[in-house]
Design a protein around this motif. Structure first.
Motif, PDB file in Angstrom:
ATOM      1  N   UNK A  59     -17.084   8.077 -33.071  1.00  0.00           N
ATOM      2  CA  UNK A  59     -17.246   6.871 -33.886  1.00  0.00           C
ATOM      3  C   UNK A  59     -16.723   7.145 -35.288  1.00  0.00           C
ATOM      4  N   UNK A  60     -15.951   6.201 -35.806  1.00  0.00           N
ATOM      5  CA  UNK A  60     -15.503   6.250 -37.191  1.00  0.00           C
ATOM      6  C   UNK A  60     -15.986   5.002 -37.921  1.00  0.00           C
ATOM      7  N   UNK A  61     -16.419   5.188 -39.170  1.00  0.00           N
ATOM      8  CA  UNK A  61     -16.667   4.023 -40.008  1.00  0.00           C
ATOM      9  C   UNK A  61     -15.327   3.304 -40.240  1.00  0.00           C
ATOM     10  N   UNK A  62     -15.292   1.968 -40.146  1.00  0.00           N
ATOM     11  CA  UNK A  62     -14.039   1.235 -40.366  1.00  0.00           C
ATOM     12  C   UNK A  62     -13.739   1.093 -41.860  1.00  0.00           C
ATOM     13  N   UNK A  63     -12.481   0.783 -42.169  1.00  0.00           N
ATOM     14  CA  UNK A  63     -12.135   0.566 -43.581  1.00  0.00           C
ATOM     15  C   UNK A  63     -12.369  -0.882 -43.988  1.00  0.00           C
ATOM     16  N   UNK A  64     -12.609  -1.761 -43.015  1.00  0.00           N
ATOM     17  CA  UNK A  64     -12.990  -3.140 -43.325  1.00  0.00           C
ATOM     18  C   UNK A  64     -14.049  -3.595 -42.339  1.00  0.00           C
ATOM     19  N   UNK A  65     -15.049  -4.298 -42.844  1.00  0.00           N
ATOM     20  CA  UNK A  65     -16.163  -4.720 -42.005  1.00  0.00           C
ATOM     21  C   UNK A  65     -15.915  -6.109 -41.430  1.00  0.00           C
ATOM     22  N   UNK A  66     -16.653  -6.378 -40.354  1.00  0.00           N
ATOM     23  CA  UNK A  66     -16.702  -7.705 -39.728  1.00  0.00           C
ATOM     24  C   UNK A  66     -15.353  -8.200 -39.247  1.00  0.00           C
ATOM     25  N   UNK A  67     -14.530  -7.268 -38.711  1.00  0.00           N
ATOM     26  CA  UNK A  67     -13.279  -7.675 -38.080  1.00  0.00           C
ATOM     27  C   UNK A  67     -13.594  -8.282 -36.711  1.00  0.00           C
ATOM     28  N   UNK A  68     -12.633  -8.980 -36.155  1.00  0.00           N
ATOM     29  CA  UNK A  68     -12.775  -9.508 -34.801  1.00  0.00           C
ATOM     30  C   UNK A  68     -12.810  -8.350 -33.812  1.00  0.00           C
ATOM     31  N   UNK A  69     -13.809  -8.279 -32.934  1.00  0.00           N
ATOM     32  CA  UNK A  69     -13.871  -7.185 -31.963  1.00  0.00           C
ATOM     33  C   UNK A  69     -12.610  -7.138 -31.098  1.00  0.00           C
ATOM     34  N   UNK A  70     -12.211  -5.932 -30.721  1.00  0.00           N
ATOM     35  CA  UNK A  70     -11.016  -5.762 -29.897  1.00  0.00           C
ATOM     36  C   UNK A  70     -11.175  -4.526 -29.019  1.00  0.00           C
ATOM     37  N   UNK A  71     -10.371  -4.514 -27.952  1.00  0.00           N
ATOM     38  CA  UNK A  71     -10.419  -3.437 -26.963  1.00  0.00           C
ATOM     39  C   UNK A  71      -9.000  -3.044 -26.601  1.00  0.00           C
ATOM     40  N   UNK A  72      -8.796  -1.757 -26.358  1.00  0.00           N
ATOM     41  CA  UNK A  72      -7.499  -1.300 -25.868  1.00  0.00           C
ATOM     42  C   UNK A  72      -7.687   0.025 -25.146  1.00  0.00           C
ATOM     43  N   UNK A  73      -6.783   0.312 -24.247  1.00  0.00           N
ATOM     44  CA  UNK A  73      -6.734   1.632 -23.630  1.00  0.00           C
ATOM     45  C   UNK A  73      -5.277   1.947 -23.308  1.00  0.00           C
ATOM     46  N   UNK A  74      -4.950   3.233 -23.291  1.00  0.00           N
ATOM     47  CA  UNK A  74      -3.582   3.658 -22.998  1.00  0.00           C
ATOM     48  C   UNK A  74      -3.603   4.903 -22.140  1.00  0.00           C
ATOM     49  N   UNK A  75      -2.585   4.999 -21.284  1.00  0.00           N
ATOM     50  CA  UNK A  75      -2.333   6.233 -20.552  1.00  0.00           C
ATOM     51  C   UNK A  75      -1.432   7.112 -21.405  1.00  0.00           C
ATOM     52  N   UNK A  76      -1.828   8.354 -21.586  1.00  0.00           N
ATOM     53  CA  UNK A  76      -1.092   9.280 -22.438  1.00  0.00           C
ATOM     54  C   UNK A  76      -0.149  10.147 -21.604  1.00  0.00           C
ATOM     55  N   UNK A  77       0.963  10.525 -22.196  1.00  0.00           N
ATOM     56  CA  UNK A  77       1.884  11.457 -21.561  1.00  0.00           C
ATOM     57  C   UNK A  77       1.385  12.871 -21.827  1.00  0.00           C
TER      58      UNK A  77
END
Length: 240
Positions: free
Chosen positions: A120-138
């Protein structure tokens, strides 16, 4: 002059719930250590072993950047944004909790243990719209190289988050040496040894040991065994 802090593996918080065997690099849940609250904006680094079919039911988060890296096995994820996915070893998942999101996480396999890092990292801006992503790494791209897997930039290599942070994974041959240049002035690096033995800025580290380095622009690295694996977390040292 550069500064550093050592976090040997055996100094981490530990909680064994039977189905969940968790090690906490920083204060988390019932583990509280006033000297281990965070490293800059890096708030949580949990090293979890989860039994087959077990996991965490739906629970809420807000205003946190949450990164999950499966080291072995696969995790099944569902969230209140409508995402349903399986993240396997060799992939990375990111979730910006922002204004609020709930999710569940379970071992996707009934007969195989799951090992994951959740960060977990503290964000640099609060109350952003939630988002999700995932990636396959090489995975091949990290051989004798710190492969970037996360950054602040949506068009850069890896996933992106709402923070001036860069993560890199590397797997190295015995004796390999390199320097890592910190990405942004004011950032430090928290290096976590996934496996093997390495030397960072003259400090010898073993499996699951960690070192935090700041007030410098370069990290000196050497692998001291074959196949040493390291995660570098390049993060702002000042909280917003």
């Amino acid at each position: 002059m550069s500064q550093f802090i050592l976090h040997p593996a055996n100094t981490r918080g530990h909680a064994n719930h039977g189905w969940l065997n968790a090690h906490h690099s920083f204060s988390f849940a019932n583990y509280y250590n006033p000297d281990r609250m965070h490293f800059g904006v890096l708030r949580v680094l949990n090293d979890d072993l989860i039994d087959g079919g077990m996991g965490f039911g739906a629970h809420p988060h807000d205003n946190m950047e949450i990164i999950t890296i499966p080291l072995a096995g696969a995790i099944a994820h569902k969230d209140s944004m409508g995402n349903s996915a399986v993240i396997k070893s060799g992939e990375i998942q990111v979730m910006s909790a922002g204004t609020g999101v709930s999710h569940s996480e379970f071992n996707a396999n009934a007969d195989e243990q799951l090992n994951l890092l959740q960060i977990w990292l503290f964000p640099k801006q609060k109350n952003v719209t939630p988002r999700y992503d995932q990636q396959t790494l090489n995975v091949e791209a990290r051989h004798n190289n710190f492969q970037q897997i996360l950054s602040p930039n949506a068009d850069d290599e890896g996933v992106w988050i709402h923070q001036d942070a860069w993560f890199s994974l590397g797997k190295f041959d015995n004796g390999f040496k390199t320097d890592y240049k910190i990405k942004k002035t004011g950032n430090g690096v928290y290096a976590f040894v996934i496996s093997g033995e390495v030397t960072i800025n003259g400090q010898k580290l073993g499996t699951r040991d960690a070192i935090g380095v700041w007030d410098t622009d370069t990290i000196n690295f050497q692998a001291d065994c074959e196949g040493a694996e390291v995660l570098l977390m390049d993060v702002p040292m000042e909280l917003n």
